[in-house]
Scaffold this motif. Structure first.
Motif, PDB file in Angstrom:
ATOM      1  N   VAL A 190      40.966  58.754  50.347  1.00 39.72           N
ATOM      2  CA  VAL A 190      41.023  59.912  49.457  1.00 39.72           C
ATOM      3  C   VAL A 190      42.062  59.647  48.367  1.00 39.72           C
ATOM      4  CG1 VAL A 190      41.614  62.360  49.334  1.00 39.72           C
ATOM      5  CG2 VAL A 190      40.298  61.492  51.270  1.00 39.72           C
ATOM      6  N   ILE A 191      41.794  60.110  47.155  1.00 39.09           N
ATOM      7  CA  ILE A 191      42.731  59.879  46.049  1.00 39.09           C
ATOM      8  C   ILE A 191      44.088  60.516  46.355  1.00 39.09           C
ATOM      9  CG2 ILE A 191      40.903  59.690  44.319  1.00 39.09           C
ATOM     10  CD1 ILE A 191      41.635  62.546  43.415  1.00 39.09           C
ATOM     11  N   LYS A 192      45.117  59.898  45.857  1.00 38.50           N
ATOM     12  CA  LYS A 192      46.486  60.367  46.127  1.00 38.50           C
ATOM     13  C   LYS A 192      47.228  60.782  44.853  1.00 38.50           C
ATOM     14  CE  LYS A 192      47.065  57.516  50.278  1.00 38.50           C
ATOM     15  NZ  LYS A 192      45.639  57.092  50.341  1.00 38.50           N
ATOM     16  N   ASN A 193      46.610  60.589  43.700  1.00 39.28           N
ATOM     17  CA  ASN A 193      47.265  60.895  42.422  1.00 39.28           C
ATOM     18  C   ASN A 193      46.484  61.954  41.652  1.00 39.28           C
ATOM     19  OD1 ASN A 193      47.410  57.775  43.016  1.00 39.28           O
ATOM     20  ND2 ASN A 193      49.325  58.334  42.020  1.00 39.28           N
ATOM     21  N   ARG A 194      47.202  62.820  40.977  1.00 35.34           N
ATOM     22  CA  ARG A 194      46.562  63.772  40.081  1.00 35.34           C
ATOM     23  C   ARG A 194      46.156  63.069  38.791  1.00 35.34           C
ATOM     24  NH1 ARG A 194      49.945  68.600  37.521  1.00 35.34           N
ATOM     25  NH2 ARG A 194      49.373  67.753  35.485  1.00 35.34           N
ATOM     26  N   TYR A 195      45.047  63.513  38.210  1.00 36.94           N
ATOM     27  CA  TYR A 195      44.580  62.935  36.955  1.00 36.94           C
ATOM     28  C   TYR A 195      44.222  64.050  35.972  1.00 36.94           C
ATOM     29  CZ  TYR A 195      43.755  58.526  39.514  1.00 36.94           C
ATOM     30  OH  TYR A 195      43.902  57.378  40.257  1.00 36.94           O
ATOM     31  N   GLU A 196      44.394  63.760  34.696  1.00 37.54           N
ATOM     32  CA  GLU A 196      43.752  64.500  33.621  1.00 37.54           C
ATOM     33  C   GLU A 196      43.032  63.482  32.749  1.00 37.54           C
ATOM     34  OE1 GLU A 196      46.126  67.251  35.395  1.00 37.54           O
ATOM     35  OE2 GLU A 196      47.217  65.863  34.093  1.00 37.54           O
ATOM     36  N   PHE A 197      42.025  63.931  32.033  1.00 39.40           N
ATOM     37  CA  PHE A 197      41.305  62.989  31.181  1.00 39.40           C
ATOM     38  C   PHE A 197      40.721  63.708  29.974  1.00 39.40           C
ATOM     39  CE2 PHE A 197      38.449  64.463  34.517  1.00 39.40           C
ATOM     40  CZ  PHE A 197      37.269  64.790  33.856  1.00 39.40           C
ATOM     41  N   VAL A 198      40.485  62.923  28.929  1.00 38.24           N
ATOM     42  CA  VAL A 198      39.889  63.421  27.691  1.00 38.24           C
ATOM     43  C   VAL A 198      38.665  62.567  27.376  1.00 38.24           C
ATOM     44  CG1 VAL A 198      40.197  63.723  25.199  1.00 38.24           C
ATOM     45  CG2 VAL A 198      42.066  64.297  26.774  1.00 38.24           C
ATOM     46  N   ILE A 199      37.551  63.234  27.112  1.00 30.77           N
ATOM     47  CA  ILE A 199      36.316  62.556  26.709  1.00 30.77           C
ATOM     48  C   ILE A 199      36.051  62.885  25.244  1.00 30.77           C
ATOM     49  CG2 ILE A 199      33.856  62.211  27.198  1.00 30.77           C
ATOM     50  CD1 ILE A 199      34.377  63.663  29.903  1.00 30.77           C
ATOM     51  N   LEU A 200      35.780  61.871  24.451  1.00 33.13           N
ATOM     52  CA  LEU A 200      35.312  62.057  23.080  1.00 33.13           C
ATOM     53  C   LEU A 200      33.885  61.527  22.999  1.00 33.13           C
ATOM     54  CD1 LEU A 200      38.418  60.873  21.007  1.00 33.13           C
ATOM     55  CD2 LEU A 200      37.746  63.225  21.529  1.00 33.13           C
ATOM     56  N   PHE A 201      32.957  62.386  22.628  1.00 31.80           N
ATOM     57  CA  PHE A 201      31.568  61.952  22.465  1.00 31.80           C
ATOM     58  C   PHE A 201      31.019  62.528  21.173  1.00 31.80           C
ATOM     59  CE2 PHE A 201      31.218  65.959  24.799  1.00 31.80           C
ATOM     60  CZ  PHE A 201      30.148  66.603  24.201  1.00 31.80           C
ATOM     61  N   ASP A 202      30.015  61.845  20.627  1.00 37.44           N
ATOM     62  CA  ASP A 202      29.467  62.326  19.367  1.00 37.44           C
ATOM     63  C   ASP A 202      27.948  62.447  19.421  1.00 37.44           C
ATOM     64  OD1 ASP A 202      28.782  59.648  19.315  1.00 37.44           O
ATOM     65  OD2 ASP A 202      29.782  59.193  17.426  1.00 37.44           O
ATOM     66  N   VAL A 203      27.418  63.170  18.447  1.00 35.99           N
ATOM     67  CA  VAL A 203      25.975  63.344  18.295  1.00 35.99           C
ATOM     68  C   VAL A 203      25.623  63.113  16.841  1.00 35.99           C
ATOM     69  CG1 VAL A 203      26.240  65.842  17.961  1.00 35.99           C
ATOM     70  CG2 VAL A 203      24.011  64.916  18.618  1.00 35.99           C
ATOM     71  N   GLU A 204      24.505  62.454  16.622  1.00 34.43           N
ATOM     72  CA  GLU A 204      24.028  62.201  15.270  1.00 34.43           C
ATOM     73  C   GLU A 204      22.574  62.654  15.178  1.00 34.43           C
ATOM     74  OE1 GLU A 204      23.059  58.301  12.499  1.00 34.43           O
ATOM     75  OE2 GLU A 204      24.750  58.226  13.899  1.00 34.43           O
ATOM     76  N   ASN A 205      22.306  63.606  14.297  1.00 33.87           N
ATOM     77  CA  ASN A 205      20.955  64.128  14.083  1.00 33.87           C
ATOM     78  C   ASN A 205      20.296  64.585  15.380  1.00 33.87           C
ATOM     79  OD1 ASN A 205      21.074  63.650  11.296  1.00 33.87           O
ATOM     80  ND2 ASN A 205      20.373  61.537  11.549  1.00 33.87           N
ATOM     81  N   GLY A 206      21.006  65.406  16.125  1.00 32.13           N
ATOM     82  CA  GLY A 206      20.459  65.917  17.376  1.00 32.13           C
ATOM     83  C   GLY A 206      21.092  67.243  17.749  1.00 32.13           C
ATOM     84  N   ASN A 207      20.611  67.794  18.844  1.00 33.90           N
ATOM     85  CA  ASN A 207      21.107  69.070  19.364  1.00 33.90           C
ATOM     86  C   ASN A 207      21.733  68.804  20.732  1.00 33.90           C
ATOM     87  OD1 ASN A 207      21.560  71.643  20.300  1.00 33.90           O
ATOM     88  ND2 ASN A 207      19.501  72.406  19.914  1.00 33.90           N
ATOM     89  N   PRO A 208      23.048  68.729  20.815  1.00 34.78           N
ATOM     90  CA  PRO A 208      23.682  68.308  22.068  1.00 34.78           C
ATOM     91  C   PRO A 208      23.557  69.308  23.202  1.00 34.78           C
ATOM     92  CG  PRO A 208      25.343  69.015  20.502  1.00 34.78           C
ATOM     93  CD  PRO A 208      24.037  69.002  19.755  1.00 34.78           C
ATOM     94  N   ASN A 209      23.437  70.608  22.878  1.00 37.81           N
ATOM     95  CA  ASN A 209      23.403  71.624  23.933  1.00 37.81           C
ATOM     96  C   ASN A 209      22.897  72.936  23.337  1.00 37.81           C
ATOM     97  OD1 ASN A 209      25.872  73.312  26.027  1.00 37.81           O
ATOM     98  ND2 ASN A 209      23.746  72.896  26.435  1.00 37.81           N
ATOM     99  N   GLY A 210      21.581  73.116  23.338  1.00 38.12           N
ATOM    100  CA  GLY A 210      20.990  74.308  22.743  1.00 38.12           C
ATOM    101  C   GLY A 210      21.277  75.566  23.537  1.00 38.12           C
ATOM    102  N   ASP A 211      21.323  76.697  22.824  1.00 35.29           N
ATOM    103  CA  ASP A 211      21.570  77.998  23.440  1.00 35.29           C
ATOM    104  C   ASP A 211      20.237  78.730  23.596  1.00 35.29           C
ATOM    105  OD1 ASP A 211      22.316  80.531  24.206  1.00 35.29           O
ATOM    106  OD2 ASP A 211      23.869  80.762  22.676  1.00 35.29           O
ATOM    107  N   PRO A 212      19.750  78.928  24.826  1.00 42.66           N
ATOM    108  CA  PRO A 212      18.448  79.595  25.014  1.00 42.66           C
ATOM    109  C   PRO A 212      18.428  81.038  24.537  1.00 42.66           C
ATOM    110  CG  PRO A 212      19.576  79.313  27.115  1.00 42.66           C
ATOM    111  CD  PRO A 212      20.356  78.533  26.108  1.00 42.66           C
ATOM    112  N   ASP A 213      19.591  81.659  24.436  1.00 42.35           N
ATOM    113  CA  ASP A 213      19.651  83.041  23.938  1.00 42.35           C
ATOM    114  C   ASP A 213      19.669  83.111  22.415  1.00 42.35           C
ATOM    115  OD1 ASP A 213      19.607  84.250  26.416  1.00 42.35           O
ATOM    116  OD2 ASP A 213      21.779  84.170  26.658  1.00 42.35           O
ATOM    117  N   ALA A 214      19.665  81.956  21.758  1.00 38.01           N
ATOM    118  CA  ALA A 214      19.686  81.933  20.292  1.00 38.01           C
ATOM    119  C   ALA A 214      18.627  80.979  19.755  1.00 38.01           C
ATOM    120  CB  ALA A 214      21.067  81.522  19.797  1.00 38.01           C
ATOM    121  N   GLY A 215      17.457  80.997  20.384  1.00 32.26           N
ATOM    122  CA  GLY A 215      16.371  80.140  19.920  1.00 32.26           C
ATOM    123  C   GLY A 215      16.656  78.668  20.051  1.00 32.26           C
ATOM    124  N   ASN A 216      17.478  78.300  21.014  1.00 29.02           N
ATOM    125  CA  ASN A 216      17.878  76.915  21.281  1.00 29.02           C
ATOM    126  C   ASN A 216      18.678  76.279  20.142  1.00 29.02           C
ATOM    127  OD1 ASN A 216      17.794  75.046  23.481  1.00 29.02           O
ATOM    128  ND2 ASN A 216      16.552  73.681  22.205  1.00 29.02           N
TER     129      ASN A 216
END
Length: 296
Positions: free
Chosen positions: A4-30
């Motif tokens: 089992v892990i013994k150390n606490r961690y934090e992390f940062v993710i940087l990701f990008d999108v080009e000409n796409g919809n990364p996460n559509g909202d179904p309550d707003a027509g996607n």
């Protein structure tokens, strides 16, 4: 299973999108999710967890200890029943078994954590066990993700498309094409912050060093098996990990997150590529006991 892990961690993710919809909202027509006050783009934690789960499921193919609890077309009750089978009972006999064995709650929780990677990682609310008056139905996982937010405000662009496939015979008599629409983000760089509690790993789920390495691998590759025309070109650009020297950590998480600066170049008005940004880690703000790891 590994230790089992013994150390606490934090992390940062940087990701990008080009000409796409990364996460559509179904309550707003996607439409791509946007903070209405600031115009910054948003991607939910659930969206990223789904992609991590999909990667692990693809790589491990339901190997022992790496099954996925939250998955498409599989009722949760079906997965819950595997724990009952392990104990030699079912949902009707579990209450009688609990009267005879006060350790049933612990045994079921340990079984589910041992067999399902996403429960061991993110935790779960297992409603079948809650309805059966068992105390193991809610498991708090050691790995938590926040919502992603774009570095700069985004503009959702609506693109009109045509298709030659006609829906009905009646429509085919009067037209040869139909119109449709896509909503895309021309470009955006998103930042996600995450937390891993060694304390919860030890006390609750048993999240291990081996699980941790698989998690990093899944984060780095979570878009590589998820490409589609709707999501455009998406990629994880940075995975920056902070490893504390002890279980409860060496400093507040916000101090580590504040040490990572993502800045658009001064001569760029409308960013359209990752190189339009500079990523700086201010190591002087990070305690010496915290190790900084750049996984990409």
């Amino acid at each position: 299973m590994a230790d089992v892990i013994k150390n606490r961690y934090e992390f940062v993710i940087l990701f990008d999108v080009e000409n796409g919809n990364p996460n559509g909202d179904p309550d707003a027509g996607n439409l791509p999710r946007i903070d209405p006050e600031s115009g910054y783009g948003i991607v939910t934690d659930v969206c990223l967890k789904r992609k991590i789960r999909n990667y692990v499921e693809t790589v491990k193919e339901d190997n022992e200890g790496y099954k996925i609890y939250i998955k498409e077309d599989v009722p949760l009750n079906r997965s819950d029943n595997t724990a009952y089978e392990y104990l030699g009972t079912d949902d009707k006999g579990i209450k009688d078994l609990k009267k005879k064995d006060p350790e049933v709650d612990r045994k079921i929780r340990e079984f589910m954590c041992r067999n399902f990677f996403d429960i061991r990682t993110f935790g779960a609310v297992m409603t079948t066990f809650v309805k059966a008056a068992l105390n193991c139905g809610q498991v708090r996982g050691p790995v938590q993700l926040g919502f992603s937010r774009s570095i700069d405000p985004i503009v959702s662009q609506e693109v009109t498309i045509t298709r030659v496939a006609i829906t009905t015979e009646k429509d085919a008599e009067t037209k040869s094409t139909e119109m449709g629409r896509k909503n895309i983000v021309p470009y955006a760089l998103y930042r996600t912050e995450g937390y891993i509690s060694a304390n919860l790993a030890r006390k609750v789920t048993g999240f291990s060093e081996e699980d941790l390495e698989l998690l990093w691998e899944a984060i780095i590759n979570m878009f590589e098996i998820d490409h589609s025309a709707a999501r455009g070109k998406m990629a994880v650009r940075e995975l920056i990990v902070f490893k504390h020297s002890k279980e409860l950590g060496d400093c507040p998480a916000y101090k580590l997150f504040d040490a990572i600066e993502v800045k658009k170049h001064d001569d760029v008005d409308y960013p359209r590529k990752y190189s339009d940004y500079t990523i700086t880690i201010h190591e002087e703000q990070i305690p010496e006991t915290v190790e900084v790891l750049r996984k990409i």
